[in-house]
Design an enzyme around this catalytic site. Structure first.
Site, PDB file in Angstrom:
ATOM      1  N   THR A 131       2.718  -7.586   0.038  1.00  0.00           N
ATOM      2  CA  THR A 131       3.966  -7.082   0.618  1.00  0.00           C
ATOM      3  C   THR A 131       4.413  -7.894   1.835  1.00  0.00           C
ATOM      4  O   THR A 131       3.585  -8.292   2.666  1.00  0.00           O
ATOM      5  CB  THR A 131       3.783  -5.605   1.012  1.00  0.00           C
ATOM      6  OG1 THR A 131       3.310  -4.892  -0.126  1.00  0.00           O
ATOM      7  CG2 THR A 131       5.087  -4.982   1.485  1.00  0.00           C
ATOM      8  N   SER A 137       8.574  -3.502  -3.426  1.00  0.00           N
ATOM      9  CA  SER A 137       8.673  -3.190  -4.860  1.00  0.00           C
ATOM     10  C   SER A 137       9.019  -4.442  -5.655  1.00  0.00           C
ATOM     11  O   SER A 137       8.499  -4.671  -6.745  1.00  0.00           O
ATOM     12  CB  SER A 137       9.779  -2.151  -5.089  1.00  0.00           C
ATOM     13  OG  SER A 137       9.538  -0.999  -4.322  1.00  0.00           O
ATOM     14  N   GLU A 247      -5.607  -0.211 -10.918  1.00  0.00           N
ATOM     15  CA  GLU A 247      -5.256  -0.070  -9.500  1.00  0.00           C
ATOM     16  C   GLU A 247      -4.473   1.219  -9.253  1.00  0.00           C
ATOM     17  O   GLU A 247      -4.673   1.904  -8.256  1.00  0.00           O
ATOM     18  CB  GLU A 247      -4.467  -1.299  -9.039  1.00  0.00           C
ATOM     19  CG  GLU A 247      -5.345  -2.545  -8.996  1.00  0.00           C
ATOM     20  CD  GLU A 247      -4.586  -3.859  -8.873  1.00  0.00           C
ATOM     21  OE1 GLU A 247      -5.181  -4.900  -9.138  1.00  0.00           O
ATOM     22  OE2 GLU A 247      -3.392  -3.828  -8.522  1.00  0.00           O
TER      23      GLU A 247
HETATM   24  C1  LIG Z   1      -0.410   2.624   4.302  1.00  0.00           C
HETATM   25  C2  LIG Z   1       0.060   1.504   3.430  1.00  0.00           C
HETATM   26  C3  LIG Z   1      -0.871   0.606   2.907  1.00  0.00           C
HETATM   27  C4  LIG Z   1      -0.448  -0.473   2.136  1.00  0.00           C
HETATM   28  N1  LIG Z   1      -1.370  -1.418   1.705  1.00  0.00           N
HETATM   29  C5  LIG Z   1      -0.923  -2.564   1.157  1.00  0.00           C
HETATM   30  C6  LIG Z   1      -1.827  -3.649   0.892  1.00  0.00           C
HETATM   31  O1  LIG Z   1      -3.030  -3.564   1.141  1.00  0.00           O
HETATM   32  N2  LIG Z   1      -1.321  -4.793   0.384  1.00  0.00           N
HETATM   33  C7  LIG Z   1       0.009  -4.944   0.094  1.00  0.00           C
HETATM   34  O2  LIG Z   1       0.383  -6.016  -0.348  1.00  0.00           O
HETATM   35  N3  LIG Z   1       0.886  -3.933   0.309  1.00  0.00           N
HETATM   36  C8  LIG Z   1       0.462  -2.754   0.835  1.00  0.00           C
HETATM   37  N4  LIG Z   1       1.343  -1.732   1.095  1.00  0.00           N
HETATM   38  C9  LIG Z   1       2.748  -1.909   0.758  1.00  0.00           C
HETATM   39  C10 LIG Z   1       3.248  -1.006  -0.379  1.00  0.00           C
HETATM   40  O3  LIG Z   1       2.698  -1.381  -1.605  1.00  0.00           O
HETATM   41  C11 LIG Z   1       4.790  -1.060  -0.357  1.00  0.00           C
HETATM   42  O4  LIG Z   1       5.192  -0.390   0.819  1.00  0.00           O
HETATM   43  C12 LIG Z   1       5.406  -0.438  -1.579  1.00  0.00           C
HETATM   44  O5  LIG Z   1       5.152  -1.211  -2.721  1.00  0.00           O
HETATM   45  C13 LIG Z   1       6.940  -0.265  -1.426  1.00  0.00           C
HETATM   46  O6  LIG Z   1       7.540  -1.422  -0.989  1.00  0.00           O
HETATM   47  P1  LIG Z   1       8.552  -1.357   0.261  1.00  0.00           P
HETATM   48  O7  LIG Z   1       7.849  -0.684   1.362  1.00  0.00           O
HETATM   49  O8  LIG Z   1       9.057  -2.733   0.509  1.00  0.00           O
HETATM   50  O9  LIG Z   1       9.728  -0.426  -0.225  1.00  0.00           O
HETATM   51  P2  LIG Z   1      11.059  -0.892  -0.985  1.00  0.00           P
HETATM   52  O10 LIG Z   1      10.674  -1.777  -2.112  1.00  0.00           O
HETATM   53  O11 LIG Z   1      12.017  -1.405   0.031  1.00  0.00           O
HETATM   54  O12 LIG Z   1      11.588   0.490  -1.540  1.00  0.00           O
HETATM   55  C14 LIG Z   1      12.483   1.355  -0.827  1.00  0.00           C
HETATM   56  C15 LIG Z   1      12.917   2.494  -1.767  1.00  0.00           C
HETATM   57  O13 LIG Z   1      13.638   1.929  -2.869  1.00  0.00           O
HETATM   58  C16 LIG Z   1      13.092   2.389  -4.070  1.00  0.00           C
HETATM   59  N5  LIG Z   1      13.238   1.394  -5.139  1.00  0.00           N
HETATM   60  C17 LIG Z   1      12.854   0.087  -5.078  1.00  0.00           C
HETATM   61  N6  LIG Z   1      13.098  -0.501  -6.254  1.00  0.00           N
HETATM   62  C18 LIG Z   1      13.624   0.449  -7.078  1.00  0.00           C
HETATM   63  C19 LIG Z   1      14.072   0.468  -8.422  1.00  0.00           C
HETATM   64  N7  LIG Z   1      14.013  -0.631  -9.197  1.00  0.00           N
HETATM   65  N8  LIG Z   1      14.563   1.625  -8.929  1.00  0.00           N
HETATM   66  C20 LIG Z   1      14.622   2.736  -8.166  1.00  0.00           C
HETATM   67  N9  LIG Z   1      14.194   2.786  -6.888  1.00  0.00           N
HETATM   68  C21 LIG Z   1      13.714   1.658  -6.355  1.00  0.00           C
HETATM   69  C22 LIG Z   1      11.605   2.644  -3.753  1.00  0.00           C
HETATM   70  O14 LIG Z   1      11.022   3.496  -4.697  1.00  0.00           O
HETATM   71  C23 LIG Z   1      11.725   3.244  -2.366  1.00  0.00           C
HETATM   72  O15 LIG Z   1      12.000   4.603  -2.469  1.00  0.00           O
HETATM   73  C24 LIG Z   1       0.935  -0.622   1.837  1.00  0.00           C
HETATM   74  C25 LIG Z   1       1.853   0.306   2.330  1.00  0.00           C
HETATM   75  C26 LIG Z   1       1.442   1.337   3.132  1.00  0.00           C
HETATM   76  C27 LIG Z   1       2.483   2.265   3.701  1.00  0.00           C
END
Ligand SMILES: Cc1cc2nc3c(=O)[nH]c(=O)nc-3n(C[C@H](O)[C@H](O)[C@H](O)COP(=O)(O)OP(=O)(O)OC[C@H]3O[C@@H](n4cnc5c(N)ncnc54)[C@H](O)[C@@H]3O)c2cc1C
Length: 382
Positions: A131, A137, A247
């Site tokens: 991330t 996402s 996972e």
């Molecule tokens: C405590 C914690 C630990 C984590 N650990 C790791 C780790 O070890 N390694 C790592 O790489 N990442 C890690 N993450 C990151 C995590 O995997 C991401 O936060 C998550 O995948 C969402 O990405 P984003 O935060 O960028 O949200 P965004 O992608 O910006 O999403 C924002 C909103 O849009 C929605 N959305 C996005 N795309 C779509 C779609 N196509 N259709 C409908 N809705 C959509 C999402 O569901 C969400 O509600 C961690 C996060 C947290 C909070």
């Protein structure tokens, strides 16, 4: 923990013994210290060593690489036992069941020999950095680059929300070796802590999982030799897709165990707590609330156990795992909210496990792929 209803049938006697040992480990080495670690924002490294000595890290890795060569049922037991304690600090499962399997599956013999035994002993703590501030996402949007320069690669970029970020000794970093391409330009690198230009940023302040050192990571002209590439150039995205079912199931495993634990705490508390001269549990509202939640937890348990069985036989598909992840984490959120209500004001006090669990569980619907993304994946099979 389940003593009622449909008996669990996926575990045998050896698993039970392993579970007992894991339970004792958590009760002795984790539970008494967890509140302090929440204040510190990190789990001390010596606990990792103790978990390694006890055989609770990288257990599924082959013996030649320091593991016990056991199947994923053992991993599931460790996740369940940790979830039953409500202690979310130690990022053992990410280290053992996400990071190590990448190295085993795609690493060179040299990489496997160098890193896996140390990960199994707890000497080296692993993390995976996918991330970025602008790419969660939509992982194809990763901006971190690894550009070839002579006989080296130069990594530049920023990662965020990385589990085990402060403690990490070794990070799998998702980069673009060909930024002009999306998925096909993605490559994975093993980057060691201490390599010049690699810095750990803030240990992020979070709503829950406060003992977990979720962090920012920065890469500024970090030079690594080609031997640090994990697997083939341009193959990274493909690798990341391979174990998604497992996972995501890990999150579902923790969700169901978390529900079972919360139900037990709530039954115990409401039985003890007297209001209007009787136990809170004796009000019909309380009984009906808990009856509903117990039913849904049992349904989740049966579904997830079937998924665990399938994953152990390498049969679990991505859509079914997505169903497990989304449905059980939604249930966990709902269940904790309703259980917390039955604690009254005490449910708002941090010293109560139900309160911490409520805060900790919120992220279950977000990380590992959001629940919206899970529904996307499921809908592709319609
Ligand atoms: C405590 C914690 C630990 C984590 N650990 C790791 C780790 O070890 N390694 C790592 O790489 N990442 C890690 N993450 C990151 C995590 O995997 C991401 O936060 C998550 O995948 C969402 O990405 P984003 O935060 O960028 O949200 P965004 O992608 O910006 O999403 C924002 C909103 O849009 C929605 N959305 C996005 N795309 C779509 C779609 N196509 N259709 C409908 N809705 C959509 C999402 O569901 C969400 O509600 C961690 C996060 C947290 C909070």
């Amino acid at each position: 923990m389940t003593e009622y209803g449909i008996p669990r049938s996926i575990y045998g006697e050896d698993h039970q013994m392993f579970r007992e040992a894991a339970r004792k480990f958590y009760e002795r080495e984790v539970v008494p210290h967890h509140a302090k670690w929440e204040e510190d924002g990190v789990v001390p490294k010596d606990v990792w060593r103790k978990a390694g000595e006890a055989g609770f890290l990288c257990a599924t890795m082959p013996e030649e690489y320091g593991g016990s060569g056991v199947d994923r049922l053992y991993s599931a037991i460790l996740m369940e036992e940790q979830a039953y304690t409500g202690c979310t600090g130690p990022g053992f499962s990410l280290h053992s069941d996400i990071v190590a399997p990448y190295i085993l599956a795609y690493g060179s013999e040299e990489q496997k020999k160098k890193w896996l035994p140390k990960m199994a002993s707890g000497e080296v703590i692993g993390a995976i950095a996918m991330t970025e501030p602008g790419a969660g996402s939509d992982l194809q949007g990763v901006k971190t680059t690894a550009v070839r320069d002579g006989n080296e690669f130069v990594i530049n970029g920023q990662k965020t929300f990385i589990t085990n970020g402060q403690n990490a000794d070794l990070v799998i970093v998702v980069t673009k070796t060909d930024p002009k391409q999306g998925a096909k330009g993605t490559s994975l690198f093993l980057v060691e802590a201490g390599r010049e230009g690699f810095t750990k940023g803030r240990n992020l302040e979070k709503l829950g999982m406060k003992a977990q050192d979720t962090s920012e990571l920065f890469f500024s002209d970090v030079r690594v030799p080609p031997e640090n590439m994990l697997g083939g150039e341009g193959q990274g995205f493909f690798y990341l897709m391979q174990e998604l079912a497992w996972e995501r199931l890990q999150i579902a495993i923790m969700a169901v165990a978390g529900c079972e634990a919360a139900l037990k705490w709530t039954v115990d508390y409401t039985r003890e707590r007297k209001v209007f001269g009787k136990s809170v549990l004796d009000f019909q509202n309380t009984k009906f609330e808990l009856a509903e939640l117990k039913t849904e937890t049992q349904i989740a348990r049966v579904f997830v156990d079937k998924c665990i069985e399938m994953v152990a036989n390498h049969k679990l598909d991505v859509a079914t795992a997505a169903m497990a992840k989304y449905w059980t984490t939604d249930l966990q959120g709902k269940l904790l909210d309703r259980c917390l209500q039955l604690f009254g004001g005490y449910g708002f006090m941090w010293e109560y496990p139900i309160t911490r669990a409520y805060a900790d569980a919120r992220v279950q619907r977000i990380y590992g792929g959001t629940n919206e993304i899970m529904k996307e994946l499921i809908s592709r099979t319609l």
